[in-house]
Structures are given as structure tokens and as C-alpha cells.
Design a protein around this motif. Structure first.
Motif, PDB file in Angstrom:
ATOM      1  N   GLY A   4       0.812  -1.209   0.000  1.00 22.55           N
ATOM      2  CA  GLY A   4       0.000   0.000   0.000  1.00 22.55           C
ATOM      3  C   GLY A   4       0.848   1.262   0.000  1.00 22.55           C
ATOM      4  O   GLY A   4       0.506   2.254  -0.648  1.00 22.55           O
ATOM      5  N   GLN A   5       1.967   1.235   0.731  1.00 23.06           N
ATOM      6  CA  GLN A   5       2.856   2.397   0.756  1.00 23.06           C
ATOM      7  C   GLN A   5       3.519   2.617  -0.603  1.00 23.06           C
ATOM      8  O   GLN A   5       3.660   3.753  -1.069  1.00 23.06           O
ATOM      9  CB  GLN A   5       3.908   2.216   1.848  1.00 23.06           C
ATOM     10  CG  GLN A   5       3.326   2.212   3.252  1.00 23.06           C
ATOM     11  CD  GLN A   5       4.370   1.890   4.308  1.00 23.06           C
ATOM     12  OE1 GLN A   5       5.368   1.223   4.030  1.00 23.06           O
ATOM     13  NE2 GLN A   5       4.123   2.353   5.539  1.00 23.06           N
ATOM     14  N   TRP A   6       3.956   1.527  -1.230  1.00 22.72           N
ATOM     15  CA  TRP A   6       4.517   1.656  -2.574  1.00 22.72           C
ATOM     16  C   TRP A   6       3.475   2.188  -3.557  1.00 22.72           C
ATOM     17  O   TRP A   6       3.788   3.014  -4.422  1.00 22.72           O
ATOM     18  CB  TRP A   6       5.026   0.295  -3.066  1.00 22.72           C
ATOM     19  CG  TRP A   6       6.354  -0.095  -2.491  1.00 22.72           C
ATOM     20  CD1 TRP A   6       6.596  -1.076  -1.572  1.00 22.72           C
ATOM     21  CD2 TRP A   6       7.615   0.492  -2.801  1.00 22.72           C
ATOM     22  NE1 TRP A   6       7.928  -1.145  -1.286  1.00 22.72           N
ATOM     23  CE2 TRP A   6       8.591  -0.192  -2.025  1.00 22.72           C
ATOM     24  CE3 TRP A   6       8.020   1.512  -3.649  1.00 22.72           C
ATOM     25  CZ2 TRP A   6       9.942   0.131  -2.090  1.00 22.72           C
ATOM     26  CZ3 TRP A   6       9.363   1.829  -3.714  1.00 22.72           C
ATOM     27  CH2 TRP A   6      10.313   1.160  -2.934  1.00 22.72           C
ATOM     28  N   LEU A   7       2.245   1.737  -3.399  1.00 20.97           N
ATOM     29  CA  LEU A   7       1.176   2.205  -4.286  1.00 20.97           C
ATOM     30  C   LEU A   7       0.910   3.694  -4.067  1.00 20.97           C
ATOM     31  O   LEU A   7       0.721   4.453  -5.032  1.00 20.97           O
ATOM     32  CB  LEU A   7      -0.088   1.396  -4.028  1.00 20.97           C
ATOM     33  CG  LEU A   7      -1.263   1.644  -5.002  1.00 20.97           C
ATOM     34  CD1 LEU A   7      -0.859   1.268  -6.421  1.00 20.97           C
ATOM     35  CD2 LEU A   7      -2.480   0.835  -4.561  1.00 20.97           C
ATOM     36  N   GLY A   8       0.926   4.120  -2.805  1.00 23.86           N
ATOM     37  CA  GLY A   8       0.736   5.550  -2.524  1.00 23.86           C
ATOM     38  C   GLY A   8       1.871   6.393  -3.080  1.00 23.86           C
ATOM     39  O   GLY A   8       1.637   7.481  -3.628  1.00 23.86           O
ATOM     40  N   LEU A   9       3.113   5.907  -2.955  1.00 20.88           N
ATOM     41  CA  LEU A   9       4.259   6.626  -3.516  1.00 20.88           C
ATOM     42  C   LEU A   9       4.158   6.729  -5.029  1.00 20.88           C
ATOM     43  O   LEU A   9       4.442   7.791  -5.619  1.00 20.88           O
ATOM     44  CB  LEU A   9       5.557   5.929  -3.110  1.00 20.88           C
ATOM     45  CG  LEU A   9       6.852   6.547  -3.626  1.00 20.88           C
ATOM     46  CD1 LEU A   9       7.014   7.966  -3.104  1.00 20.88           C
ATOM     47  CD2 LEU A   9       8.054   5.683  -3.230  1.00 20.88           C
ATOM     48  N   ALA A  10       3.753   5.650  -5.678  1.00 17.40           N
ATOM     49  CA  ALA A  10       3.594   5.680  -7.131  1.00 17.40           C
ATOM     50  C   ALA A  10       2.499   6.665  -7.536  1.00 17.40           C
ATOM     51  O   ALA A  10       2.624   7.382  -8.539  1.00 17.40           O
ATOM     52  CB  ALA A  10       3.268   4.276  -7.649  1.00 17.40           C
ATOM     53  N   ALA A  11       1.418   6.725  -6.743  1.00 16.90           N
ATOM     54  CA  ALA A  11       0.342   7.673  -7.056  1.00 16.90           C
ATOM     55  C   ALA A  11       0.825   9.114  -6.913  1.00 16.90           C
ATOM     56  O   ALA A  11       0.480   9.986  -7.725  1.00 16.90           O
ATOM     57  CB  ALA A  11      -0.848   7.418  -6.133  1.00 16.90           C
ATOM     58  N   ILE A  12       1.648   9.388  -5.886  1.00 19.23           N
ATOM     59  CA  ILE A  12       2.188  10.738  -5.706  1.00 19.23           C
ATOM     60  C   ILE A  12       3.097  11.115  -6.869  1.00 19.23           C
ATOM     61  O   ILE A  12       3.028  12.235  -7.410  1.00 19.23           O
ATOM     62  CB  ILE A  12       2.937  10.833  -4.360  1.00 19.23           C
ATOM     63  CG1 ILE A  12       1.950  10.702  -3.199  1.00 19.23           C
ATOM     64  CG2 ILE A  12       3.705  12.145  -4.264  1.00 19.23           C
ATOM     65  CD1 ILE A  12       2.614  10.650  -1.842  1.00 19.23           C
ATOM     66  N   ILE A  13       3.963  10.193  -7.280  1.00 18.78           N
ATOM     67  CA  ILE A  13       4.869  10.464  -8.409  1.00 18.78           C
ATOM     68  C   ILE A  13       4.071  10.709  -9.683  1.00 18.78           C
ATOM     69  O   ILE A  13       4.372  11.626 -10.466  1.00 18.78           O
ATOM     70  CB  ILE A  13       5.863   9.299  -8.583  1.00 18.78           C
ATOM     71  CG1 ILE A  13       6.784   9.204  -7.357  1.00 18.78           C
ATOM     72  CG2 ILE A  13       6.688   9.485  -9.856  1.00 18.78           C
ATOM     73  CD1 ILE A  13       7.711   8.003  -7.397  1.00 18.78           C
ATOM     74  N   ALA A  14       3.033   9.900  -9.907  1.00 17.50           N
ATOM     75  CA  ALA A  14       2.199  10.087 -11.103  1.00 17.50           C
ATOM     76  C   ALA A  14       1.477  11.429 -11.059  1.00 17.50           C
ATOM     77  O   ALA A  14       1.359  12.116 -12.088  1.00 17.50           O
ATOM     78  CB  ALA A  14       1.203   8.937 -11.220  1.00 17.50           C
TER      79      ALA A  14
END
Length: 357
Positions: A4-14
Motif C-alpha cells: 500500500g505504501q509503494w502504491l501511494g508513492l507511485a500515485a504521488i509520483i504520477a
């Protein structure tokens, strides 16, 4: 890190990448907000003077602005266009005169230092070659000029569409500012919405104070420049005075550019006139900075010169020429956000928690 944390980081970068790709559109939206806020400021002044409802004040304000634009365009634009074209035509002659003065000055300095002209100024003569260009160079220049004209036409078409978009959005915002403000407030977390609305109001008040000050100071700069140039006998007064007023909107860079054109015209008459024009513009800009602007600001908007120059440099790199034009209003908003959100809402409570026993 968990999934979930990796997914949140990817969403922020996107999201950051998406905002970066849409930075031009975001800047146009900010320009529309600034223009809508200017209209709303005028509407508020009309309501305060006439005591009429807001729809009627909005109609009066828009009709008044349209009349000012039409009358101003009919009265000022034709002489401005004519004089500005003549001004651009005089720039090469002024450059020739300036090069000639530099050659004479350096030649005299060389004669004083060495007792003779030792030929060290040949590099100046190479700046203006006496031989004309070859036919191949002329043909290549014409071809490149045609391509540049096509690119200019494309840019003008795109710029016209962007201008129409900004005007349309600003009118929509000016008609229903409260509704659009409410939508923007809803984007904040529920616990912070009331405070976020207050921050938006402070940004609007700061921008209104800045716009009123800029409009009045630009009018004074144009008037003082026109009177001063008329007294000095410099030609093309209308074009130079309007340029001084328009470029005054861009701090630091604008006033510097506005001195180039009248100094070039004055240089064709006499070198002392160019120095007199430079002195005139220095006096006008000091009056604008230390007398006119502080007296017309309804709220204090303190921006340090170093921060202003840094904002201009940064926003020009990120957003291009339009970023240079909107650098100061963006800096005003950033200053309010930093003061109210970062310092008041984040850093001050954190400091009190650390100091509490």
C-alpha cells in the motif's frame, strides 16, 4: 515498505508528473483567477459606491471595462502602433551611433595610454562588415524568414486561443466566485476546510491590493515618463510612455527594458539626451517604488527584491514568458500560503508542542 505504501508513492509520483505536464494549463487557470479577481475587485468598488446588487454592479463593471478598452484602443493604439514601428526602425541607427561613440572613446583612451592609435580596435570594425552578403546567404535568410513567419503565425493562433480561454474562464469565475470558491474548499480535508477558506480569502485580499497598486503606479509611471520625455524634446512620446507603463507590471526586468527605447531615440539627437532620459527614468522608478506604490496599497504586500528576482527567474524557467509576467502575483500567493499554512499551521504548533513540559 508495504504494498500500500509503494502504491501511494507511485500515485504521488504520477500526480506530480501529471501536474508538471499540465503546468501550462495551470498557469492559464491562474491567469484567469487573477483577471477574475480584478473584475471582482472592481465590482466590489462599484457596489460600495452605488449600493446596488451584485448582478447590476457586475454588468456596470463589464460595460465600463468594455468602453474603456474600446475608447482606449481607438485613441491610443493607432499612434502607438505607428510610433512603435518607427521606434523599431530607429534601433539599428541608434546601435550604429552607439558603436561609433564606443569606437571614438576607446580610440581616445588608446591614444592617451599609448600615444598613438595602435590598431587594437580592429575587432570593433569587424562587428559591421562593409561587404554585403552573398546571394546564397540572402536566399537562405529568406527561406529561414519564411519558416519563422509560419511559426509565428502558428504561435499567434495558439496564443489567441489561450487568450480567449483565459477571458472566458475569468468571466465565468467573476459571475459566480462564491460557488467556485466552495468547490475549491471542498478539495481540502474536512477538518481543514474552514481554515483553507480563510487562506484563500487572504490570498485574494493580497492579490487585490497588489493589482490596485500596480494599476495606479503604472498609470503614474506612464504619465511621468510622458511629461518628462516631452520636456526633454524626445520623439515618439506616446509609444515610449505606454511602454513604460506596460512594462512597469514586470518588476526589475520591465523598467530596465523600458529605458532602452527612449534612450535609443534620444541618442540619435544627442548623447546628452540619452543620459538625461536615463536619469529621468531612474527618478521616475524611485518615485514609483518609494512614494507612489506605498501610498496606493490598501494592504501591505511586502516582497523583498531578492525574493522577487528569484521568483521571476524560477517561474520563467518553469512556465516560460507568461511565468515572468505572472511571477509577482504567484509570489504574493506563495508568500501568504507559506506564512499562514507552513509557519502558522505547521511550524508554530510543532514548536509549542516541543516547548511544553
Amino acid at each position: 515498505m508495504k504494498f500500500g505504501q509503494w502504491l501511494g508513492l507511485a500515485a504521488i509520483i504520477a500526480a506530480v508528473a501529471l501536474l508538471w505536464n499540465l503546468r501550462g494549463l495551470l498557469l492559464q487557470l491562474f491567469a484567469a483567477v487573477v483577471l477574475a479577481l480584478a473584475i471582482c475587485t472592481l465590482v466590489g468598488a462599484v457596489r460600495e459606491r452605488l449600493g446596488c446588487p451584485r448582478p447590476l454592479a457586475l454588468v456596470i463593471s463589464l460595460v465600463g471595462l468594455a468602453l474603456v478598452v474600446v475608447v482606449g484602443s481607438a485613441v491610443l493604439i493607432p499612434p502607438f502602433v505607428e510610433q512603435f514601428a518607427e521606434l523599431l526602425a530607429k534601433l539599428p541607427d541608434a546601435a550604429d551611433v552607439l558603436i561609433g561613440l564606443a569606437r571614438r572613446v576607446l580610440s581616445n583612451v588608446s591614444r592617451i595610454l599609448y600615444g598613438r592609435h595602435d590598431g587594437s580596435l580592429e575587432w570593433l570594425q569587424q562587428l559591421w562588415p562593409s561587404e554585403g552578403p552573398s546571394p546564397e546567404v540572402v536566399a537562405g535568410g529568406l527561406g529561414g524568414g519564411a519558416l519563422r513567419l509560419l511559426g509565428l503565425a502558428s504561435n499567434l493562433g495558439s496564443g489567441t486561443l489561450q487568450f480567449v480561454f483565459v477571458i472566458a474562464v475569468s468571466l465565468m469565475l467573476a459571475v459566480q466566485p462564491t460557488a467556485y470558491r466552495g468547490v475549491l474548499v471542498l478539495l481540502a480535508p474536512s477538518f481543514y476546510r474552514r481554515r483553507f477558506g480563510r487562506v484563500l480569502d487572504l490570498c485574494g485580499a493580497a492579490l487585490s491590493a497588489w493589482m490596485v497598486g500596480v494599476v495606479i503606479s503604472s498609470l503614474f509611471v506612464a504619465l511621468l515618463a510622458g511629461v518628462g520625455l516631452s520636456l526633454l524634446g524626445v520623439k515618439l512620446v506616446v509609444a515610449n510612455a505606454l511602454l513604460a507603463g506596460l512594462l512597469n507590471v514586470i518588476p526589475n526586468v520591465g523598467p530596465t527594458l523600458s529605458t532602452v527605447f527612449p534612450m535609443s531615440v534620444a541618442l540619435l539627437d544627442a548623447p546628452w539626451k540619452a543620459l538625461a532620459v536615463l536619469g529621468l527614468y531612474v527618478v521616475v522608478q524611485n518615485l514609483e517604488s518609494y512614494v507612489i506604490t506605498p501610498s496606493v496599497m490598501h494592504a501591505k504586500v511586502h516582497l523583498l527584491p531578492g525574493l522577487t528576482l528569484t521568483a521571476q527567474f524560477l517561474f520563467t524557467i518553469v512556465f516560460g514568458p507568461l511565468g515572468l509576467l505572472l511571477a509577482l502575483p504567484m509570489a504574493v500567493c506563495v508568500q501568504v500560503i507559506v506564512r499562514e499554512v507552513i509557519i502558522h499551521d505547521i511550524l508554530d504548533p510543532w514548536k509549542r508542542q516541543r516547548l511544553s513540559p
